[in-house]
Every structure is written in C-alpha cells, then in structure tokens.
Write an enzyme that holds these catalytic residues in place. Structure first.
Site, short mmCIF file in Angstrom:
data_model
loop_
_atom_site.label_atom_id
_atom_site.label_comp_id
_atom_site.label_asym_id
_atom_site.label_seq_id
_atom_site.Cartn_x
_atom_site.Cartn_y
_atom_site.Cartn_z
N ASP A 142 56.57 72.92 4.84
CA ASP A 142 57.16 72.13 3.76
C ASP A 142 57.69 70.80 4.29
O ASP A 142 58.37 70.76 5.32
CB ASP A 142 58.34 72.89 3.14
N ASN A 174 54.21 76.26 -3.94
CA ASN A 174 54.77 76.62 -5.24
C ASN A 174 55.45 75.42 -5.91
O ASN A 174 55.71 75.44 -7.12
CB ASN A 174 55.76 77.78 -5.10
N HIS A 175 55.73 74.34 -5.14
CA HIS A 175 56.31 73.14 -5.75
C HIS A 175 55.26 72.14 -6.20
O HIS A 175 55.63 71.10 -6.76
CB HIS A 175 57.30 72.49 -4.80
N HIS A 180 58.80 68.44 1.55
CA HIS A 180 59.77 68.30 0.46
C HIS A 180 60.34 66.89 0.30
O HIS A 180 61.56 66.70 0.27
CB HIS A 180 60.91 69.30 0.64
N ARG A 219 63.79 85.79 -4.88
CA ARG A 219 63.58 84.60 -5.71
C ARG A 219 63.44 84.94 -7.18
O ARG A 219 63.50 84.04 -8.03
CB ARG A 219 62.31 83.88 -5.26
N ASP A 227 59.39 67.39 -4.41
CA ASP A 227 60.62 67.98 -4.94
C ASP A 227 61.73 68.01 -3.88
O ASP A 227 61.47 68.02 -2.68
CB ASP A 227 60.40 69.40 -5.49
N ARG A 228 62.95 68.03 -4.37
CA ARG A 228 64.19 68.08 -3.59
C ARG A 228 64.44 66.76 -2.85
O ARG A 228 65.38 66.06 -3.17
CB ARG A 228 64.22 69.28 -2.64
N ASP A 269 54.25 72.27 -0.65
CA ASP A 269 55.61 71.78 -0.89
C ASP A 269 55.82 70.41 -0.26
O ASP A 269 56.73 70.19 0.54
CB ASP A 269 56.66 72.79 -0.42
#
Length: 276
Positions: free
Chosen positions: A17, A78-79, A19, A177, A49-50, A46
C-alpha cells in the site's frame, strides 16, 4: 491474473500500500532506482485514499505503466473501489484538484486492473489474501472476468482477494473488518501445496517493520506507506526478487511532506471545499 518471470539481469520489486503518500513513493524510487525495463516494479493495490496526494500517486504509477508496459505492474486493492473512494478521500481529491469526470475515469480504470500477479510460478501476489473455500485454485483466478464485475461486492472470489487477512490460528475466522474473513497457516499451506507455490505475498495491513513473514514463511505481508496517516510510526518496506527468486527485504522511513494532513479531501473534512 498477470503471469511474469524475472529474467537474468532483471529485478522485480514488490511494493505494498502507498495510500496517497506521494513523497514516500518518491523515496522508494530514490532508494531502489527508477522503474526501467530491467528494474521492474509491482505495486500491490491501495495506491489511493487516506493520504492527500492520491492523484499524484495514481498518475505517476499509470505513467510508468504506459512507459514500461512489460516491466511495471499494478494490482487492484480494496481501495481502488467506488465506495472506499467516497469515504476515504480520493473522490473528493479528484473533484477538488480536477473534475468529477476525472474521478469517473479513474473509477473505470480501477475496475480494469488485474487482481493478482504470479511471479515465476512461485509467488502469488494479491492485495488481501486467500479464500473461504480450499478448492479455489490459480485456474479459478485466471477464469475471473473482472470486466463483468466492476466492484467487488460483499462476497465471492474478487471480494476475498481484496479483503481477507491472515490469522495465527488454524482454520478460518470472522474478519475484524466486517468484510471478508481471516485464514490460518493451514489454509495457506494447503493452497501453496495444491498450486505449487512457495508463498503468497499480500499487503492490506500496516506492519510496524514494513513487512512480516507469517504462516511458516508461506504468507508475507508488505506495506509501503511509512508513518501511515501521519500517526502510526511504522516503517515502510519493499521486496526485491531476482532471477534466483530469493526475497530481499528493504525497510525505509517516512520523509517530510507539505503540511496537508491525511484525509484532507474526505467528505466530512472538506464539506465541498478545498483544504486550506
């Protein structure tokens, strides 16, 4: 599923990730060398995001994919999905920096990303993890039609590939989750033996040292967003794989970035405006 080998004189670097942490992505390239025809990379989902430079990360990765289509690889995470992008900032970032149309184009492109990469027929790299059914094989992954199912949904192989996590206990358990499930070392062992794999390499979870080897060496997590969300204090890591298919792990620390906080473009933070 993309299937690649590591040729003589080449290296494949697997990153987890990122991110939206653009400046830490640049640190990976500084430490490990820029992508090239011999210095191959696989980013395991990923990207967005974030972190508040998700568009910069995604556009950089896409540009390298166009430049080196045979040595630069991207797996979906998944993002790279609409519902996560709405909640964790990427949609808002696209709207703030560009337009809604740019987000829709990204959304369309995310649904076309591969779900896994098989390296040298030895290492299966996918974002989340393994499956609720021991009968699932590499051939089942090969047969998935990602273009017919744009979003992963709440069940099925695509969802499990993007969402599941390892656990230390044998068997399978509920996911912390609320989506997917957790799989134990016995599940990993059976999957690797049935598919003649050395290990599964996945991402999806922070690891304080940037990576972790679990399940008797058969499940490896790599996470490449150091000091995740400016709060976690973790290292980032990446994995080098040469023609001998030995794994070399490199840890790295976060680098400074401009004073824009993570999640700056998430809906609850921006209320329709750009961050100050």
């Amino acid at each position: 599923m993309v299937e690649v080998d590591v040729e003589e004189g080449h290296t494949m670097t697997v990153c987890g990730d990122t991110h939206g942490q653009f400046f830490d992505l640049m640190e990976i390239f500084r430490l490990n060398g820029a992508p090239s025809e011999t210095n191959a990379y696989l980013f395991n989902g990923d990207f967005v995001d974030r972190g508040s430079w998700s568009t910069e990360v995604a556009l950089t990765l896409y540009a390298y994919k166009w430049l080196y289509p045979n040595s630069f690889f991207l797996n979906r995470g998944n993002h790279e999905t609409d519902d996560m992008n709405r909640m964790y900032g990427f949609e808002g970032e696209c709207r703030a920096k560009y337009t809604e149309r740019v987000f829709k184009l990204f959304s369309e492109s995310f649904s076309a990303l591969p779900l896994a990469t098989l390296i040298g027929k030895k290492f299966l790299v996918l974002h989340g993890g393994l499956f609720s059914d021991d009968a699932v094989s590499l051939n089942d992954i090969r047969k998935l039609n990602r273009h017919k199912q744009r979003q992963p949904g709440q069940s099925g192989l695509m969802m499990e590939m993007l969402w599941t996590d390892p656990q230390p206990n044998p068997g399978r358990g509920p996911s912390k989750r609320g989506v997917g499930m957790q799989f134990g070392p016995d599940v990993t062992k059976r999957f690797c033996e049935a598919n003649k794999l050395e290990a599964v390499i996945r991402s999806h979870e922070v690891r304080m040292e940037g990576y972790e080897v679990e399940h008797d060496g058969r499940c490896i997590t790599v996470f490449s967003a150091p000091h995740y969300c400016d709060s976690t204090g973790n290292k980032g890591a990446f994995i080098n794989i040469g023609p001998d298919y030995k794994l070399k792990y490199t840890k790295f620390a976060a680098v400074p970035h401009p004073n824009i906080k993570p999640m700056a473009y998430a809906a609850r933070n921006i209320m329709g405006t750009k961050p100050g």
